[in-house]
Design a protein around this motif. Structure first.
Motif, PDB file in Angstrom:
ATOM      1  N   LEU A 168      65.311  92.572  55.639  1.00  0.00           N
ATOM      2  CA  LEU A 168      64.109  92.555  56.595  1.00  0.00           C
ATOM      3  C   LEU A 168      63.879  91.643  57.234  1.00  0.00           C
ATOM      4  O   LEU A 168      63.440  91.541  58.342  1.00  0.00           O
ATOM      5  N   LYS A 185      52.881  97.534  67.371  1.00  0.00           N
ATOM      6  CA  LYS A 185      53.498  98.754  66.848  1.00  0.00           C
ATOM      7  C   LYS A 185      53.969  99.795  67.880  1.00  0.00           C
ATOM      8  O   LYS A 185      54.998 100.277  67.706  1.00  0.00           O
ATOM      9  N   GLU A 231      62.600 101.432  62.711  1.00  0.00           N
ATOM     10  CA  GLU A 231      61.926 102.391  61.585  1.00  0.00           C
ATOM     11  C   GLU A 231      61.152 101.425  60.637  1.00  0.00           C
ATOM     12  O   GLU A 231      60.021 101.984  60.182  1.00  0.00           O
ATOM     13  N   GLU A 232      61.218 100.106  60.349  1.00  0.00           N
ATOM     14  CA  GLU A 232      60.258  99.600  59.779  1.00  0.00           C
ATOM     15  C   GLU A 232      58.840  99.243  60.301  1.00  0.00           C
ATOM     16  O   GLU A 232      57.931  99.276  59.719  1.00  0.00           O
ATOM     17  N   LYS A 271      66.759  92.963  49.849  1.00  0.00           N
ATOM     18  CA  LYS A 271      65.961  93.645  50.818  1.00  0.00           C
ATOM     19  C   LYS A 271      65.180  92.691  51.573  1.00  0.00           C
ATOM     20  O   LYS A 271      64.884  92.866  52.793  1.00  0.00           O
ATOM     21  N   SER A 308      57.424 101.341  62.237  1.00  0.00           N
ATOM     22  CA  SER A 308      56.890 102.653  62.114  1.00  0.00           C
ATOM     23  C   SER A 308      56.106 102.824  60.813  1.00  0.00           C
ATOM     24  O   SER A 308      55.029 103.659  60.738  1.00  0.00           O
ATOM     25  N   LYS A 309      56.343 102.123  59.831  1.00  0.00           N
ATOM     26  CA  LYS A 309      55.568 101.984  58.574  1.00  0.00           C
ATOM     27  C   LYS A 309      54.427 101.171  58.607  1.00  0.00           C
ATOM     28  O   LYS A 309      53.863 101.021  57.655  1.00  0.00           O
ATOM     29  N   SER A 313      54.843  96.510  54.335  1.00  0.00           N
ATOM     30  CA  SER A 313      54.756  97.870  54.438  1.00  0.00           C
ATOM     31  C   SER A 313      56.491  98.473  54.103  1.00  0.00           C
ATOM     32  O   SER A 313      56.555  99.631  53.738  1.00  0.00           O
ATOM     33  N   CYS A 314      57.447  97.535  53.797  1.00  0.00           N
ATOM     34  CA  CYS A 314      58.754  98.172  53.785  1.00  0.00           C
ATOM     35  C   CYS A 314      59.387  97.403  52.448  1.00  0.00           C
ATOM     36  O   CYS A 314      60.406  97.677  52.365  1.00  0.00           O
ATOM     37  N   LEU A 315      58.739  96.509  51.735  1.00  0.00           N
ATOM     38  CA  LEU A 315      58.997  96.032  50.493  1.00  0.00           C
ATOM     39  C   LEU A 315      58.031  96.493  49.332  1.00  0.00           C
ATOM     40  O   LEU A 315      57.328  95.568  49.114  1.00  0.00           O
ATOM     41  N   ILE A 373      55.290  93.564  58.082  1.00  0.00           N
ATOM     42  CA  ILE A 373      56.506  94.298  57.981  1.00  0.00           C
ATOM     43  C   ILE A 373      56.970  94.078  56.632  1.00  0.00           C
ATOM     44  O   ILE A 373      57.568  95.172  55.800  1.00  0.00           O
ATOM     45  N   HIS A 375      58.102 100.044  68.329  1.00  0.00           N
ATOM     46  CA  HIS A 375      58.820 101.172  67.266  1.00  0.00           C
ATOM     47  C   HIS A 375      59.930 101.866  67.708  1.00  0.00           C
ATOM     48  O   HIS A 375      60.474 102.369  66.815  1.00  0.00           O
TER      49      HIS A 375
END
Length: 332
Positions: free
Chosen positions: A306, A211, A222-223, A302, A225-226, A293-295, A290, A215
């Motif tokens: 991703l 990370k 962006e992904e 999406k 960072s989550k 965190s992003c889905l 990933i 990042h």
């Protein structure tokens, strides 16, 4: 042109550029490199004045040029290739002059033809079309022979051990064994290669370092960072299986395709099985995090985006080397 029987993935014949329908075009955000021959070839083309002006304005020489890495195509202020046509998304140079006139990186991507250790042509997971095709069915990814022709600039023979095919085929067999979870399959690959499987307690440490290191990535910053590196690995696997339809089958096919692309277990033409096995296990945990965190809820488009973005980083950078360099920090 060199013609031979190449090993290709089962979906190879169906590949076609999506043009303007592509949501994350390969012409966007990436540095487009040119060797010396390609640089001077572009500047000597007989093309309409509008195209010539773009060549003069955007095709430049690297700060520290070499024969193989001599020039580049600079992107527009929108981060796009200046030669991409808005009306259909295709390359203006290719439409005008044919694919033999465009740089090899543009001509072949997302394909990756190679002659050694055996003629193969993989297709990168960083292309959204590939991910869409891989998740289209539950059938296992298979490979077959196809006669193909490519222009190779480098015909230097690269030496690989004689048992390369045996080792790689067994790795394919292990990752396709649906009696086990994906993490278990990757552990079996590590054991087969003589490497101690990744201890579960070390996964959060690897993800924390990754990370910090990635990042700022263009394709995934962006992904990243989550991410929540401290999430329990078993919880991560369970959540994904519950959230994404046929998750393990999809992950299996995506990572089997990845093994072909990176010449696993000789990643980067290097016989370093620890680097390959540990890198693959960490890479998979990175991918899982990933997605989680992003889905927040499953959406096919999406998921594809991703995954393709993740493999832009995983297959077109030194991520395996980065993971290997993190290991001594964790073992202190």
């Amino acid at each position: 042109m060199f013609q031979a029987r190449f090993t290709v993935p089962s979906y190879y014949e169906g590949f076609a550029c999506k043009g303007k329908e592509c949501r994350n075009c390969c012409c966007q955000g990436w540095k487009i490199t040119l060797n010396q021959k390609e640089y001077f070839s572009l500047h000597s083309l007989e093309v309409p004045e509008e195209i010539n002006e773009k060549i003069e304005a955007y095709v430049g020489i690297e700060e520290h040029p070499s024969v193989e890495d001599y020039g580049r195509i600079n992107l527009t202020y929108e981060g796009k290739c200046p030669f991409r046509r808005k009306k259909d998304g295709y390359c203006a140079l290719q439409v005008l002059l044919g694919e033999e006139k465009i740089p090899s990186v543009c001509r072949y991507y997302p394909r990756a033809p190679r002659l050694y250790p055996v003629p193969e042509c993989s297709i990168s997971n960083s292309c959204e079309w590939v991910i869409e095709e891989l998740i289209h069915s539950k059938e296992k990814l298979t490979f077959h022979k196809k006669t193909l022709s490519f222009a190779f600039e480098d015909d230097e023979r690269k030496e690989y051990p004689k048992d390369f095919i045996t080792k790689r085929n067994h790795c394919f067999s292990l990752i396709g064994n649906r009696r086990y979870t994906i993490p278990e399959r990757l552990s079996h690959i590590a054991t087969y290669l003589g490497v101690t499987p990744l201890p579960r307690k070390e996964i959060p440490l690897y993800l924390t370092y990754l990370k910090q290191a990635t990042h700022h990535s263009y394709s995934l910053g962006e992904e990243v960072s989550k991410m929540d590196p401290d999430r329990d690995p078993l919880t991560r696997e369970t959540l994904l299986s519950n959230k994404i339809p046929y998750y393990e089958i999809r992950a299996e096919k995506i990572f089997a395709n990845h093994l072909l692309f990176v010449t696993f277990p000789y990643v980067g033409e290097e016989e370093n099985f620890f680097k390959a096995a540990r890198g693959l296990e960490v890479l998979y945990s990175f991918y899982e995090e990933i997605l989680l965190s992003c889905l927040p809820r499953y959406n096919r488009e999406k998921f594809v985006d991703l995954t393709a973005s993740f493999f832009r980083l995983a297959e077109h950078s030194n991520l395996y080397s980065l993971i290997s360099s993190i290991t001594p920090l964790i073992e202190k």
